[in-house]
Design an enzyme around this catalytic site. Structure first.
Site, PDB file in Angstrom:
ATOM      1  CG  ASP A 252      -1.747   1.089   1.412  1.00 18.32           C
ATOM      2  OD1 ASP A 252      -2.557   0.317   0.966  1.00 18.32           O
ATOM      3  OD2 ASP A 252      -1.394   2.662   1.507  1.00 18.32           O
ATOM      4  CG  ASP A 269      -4.639   9.234 -11.975  1.00 18.26           C
ATOM      5  OD1 ASP A 269      -4.915   8.165 -10.954  1.00 18.26           O
ATOM      6  OD2 ASP A 269      -5.036   8.985 -12.659  1.00 18.26           O
ATOM      7  CD  GLU A 295      -5.117   4.057  -1.125  1.00 23.92           C
ATOM      8  OE1 GLU A 295      -4.992   4.095   0.128  1.00 23.92           O
ATOM      9  OE2 GLU A 295      -5.374   4.292  -2.156  1.00 23.92           O
TER      10      GLU A 295
END
Length: 397
Positions: A252, A269, A295
């Site tokens: 993560d 992004d 994410e």
């Protein structure tokens, strides 16, 4: 409808004409004999009687021959008309038709010539193999051999043809055999399916592209969660049968919400794409990495022990920490937290294993981020909060 072509005299006609000529010679011989008989003092009555008898016989035979010739001429006219009609139909056919005799094309219709780009005269000067692509010549030659030897009387197959201009075309062929005077003639009926095959290939490519899109994440190019579940299920089943291990690493991005808030979602992004690139550079052929959601990323390591998986995760952590993402000329530092779990130690099913990896990730987040946590313990030995599942993370983003 094309005009009937003149038909050469048949063998029967020639025989009849020879018979008429022979009878004429007989008449002349008999007349000569009659004259000689007269000089030998035969009676005039005898000469007359002999002449009448011969003339009757000749007249009867001539009438029979004339009738036979008329019947033959009538049959020839019908045959000529039928042949002209047949040629008219064949010449307008949408399929190519050819007859191979003594290793050469003895007949081809207009469509056959058009398919290969030759004139009628040109195609009679080449061998049938010259109309077949090099890759398929052996297979086509084998089919021809089977028909010539009588092993097969019919054959249906597809092959790639070779046009006069060098273009490769796709063809479907039905082949049969016709025996004439003890000789086996090969009859081939061809259909040009190039456009159909091209359309099928394009459809197949489109279906493959859609399949790839359905299992890949469009932003990072990694596999998506849908494919993960299918892949991990298969690996767990195989490992269970073989007594092997499968490890997963849940990742993560640290402080991702702060990146979006400070730099914007497009910058976020870009960070996710950079993370995906780092993962692609650090996976083996047997590994599978995917974007799990948002994410979060997941790496599946078939056959890897927990220690090996932890080392791989540490390598990824360092590689990501060394990566500098630049957006609008401004560098963005990125780190991530990692949780490792291994089958069967940390879970026997997909959900259990992912939950264990997610629990280890939660611990990594809770103990300072930018680190790797293994199974139910952190590196410092702290226990994972019991009952923590991958859907209930409490760590801050």
């Amino acid at each position: 409808m094309p005009e009937p072509e003149a038909v050469a005299p048949s063998a029967n006609e020639l025989a009849l004409e020879k018979e008429v000529a022979r009878l004429n010679k007989i008449i002349l011989a008999l007349m000569d004999r009659a004259e000689r008989s007269a000089s030998a003092q035969y009676s005039e009555y005898g000469q007359f009687q002999t002449t009448v008898l011969l003339e009757d016989q000749i007249r009867l035979r001539t009438a029979e021959l004339t009738a036979a010739l008329a019947e033959i001429e009538k049959a020839n006219r019908a045959l000529s008309f039928s042949e002209a009609r047949f040629r008219g139909v064949v010449s307008q056919s949408i399929v190519g038709i050819a007859i191979v005799e003594d290793g050469k094309f003895s007949y081809t219709n207009a469509k056959f010539n058009q398919i290969f780009g030759y004139t009628a005269d040109e195609i009679r000067q080449i061998a049938p193999a010259d109309t077949v692509s090099v890759e398929d010549r052996a297979a086509v030659a084998e089919s021809i051999r089977h028909r010539l030897t009588g092993e097969l009387n019919e054959a249906d197959y597809g092959f790639r043809g070779l046009r006069k201009d060098g273009a490769i075309i796709d063809l479907e062929m039905h082949g049969s055999v016709l025996e004439v005077d003890g000789k086996r003639l090969l009859i081939s009926v061809l259909l040009d399916v190039t456009d159909r095959v091209r359309a099928a290939r394009e459809l197949e490519a489109l279906q493959e592209a859609l399949r790839e899109q359905s299992i890949h994440d469009s932003l990072t190019g990694l596999y998506n969660r849908y494919h993960l579940e299918d892949f991990l299920d298969r690996e767990l089943t195989a490992a269970g049968r073989a007594g092997g291990s499968v490890s997963v690493v849940m990742m993560d991005v640290d402080h991702f919400k702060a990146v979006n808030d400070h730099y914007g979602h497009l910058a976020g992004d870009e960070v996710l794409r950079a993370f995906g690139d780092v993962m692609k550079q650090h996976v083996r052929g047997s590994d599978m990495c995917c974007r799990f959601g948002g994410e979060e990323f997941l790496l599946v390591l078939p056959g890897s022990s927990q220690d090996v998986a932890a080392q791989r995760a540490e390598g990824l952590r360092r590689a990501l920490a060394a990566t500098r993402v630049v957006y609008n000329g401004e560098p963005i530092s990125v780190t991530a937290s990692f949780g490792v779990a291994t089958f069967p130690r940390d879970g026997a099913t997909l959900d259990q294993l992912v939950a264990a990896a997610d629990g280890a990730l939660y611990t990594a987040k809770a103990t300072g981020r930018d680190r790797v946590c293994i199974g139910k313990t952190t590196r410092s030995g702290d226990d994972l909060e019991p009952g923590r599942g991958h859907q209930t993370k409490a760590a801050t983003p």
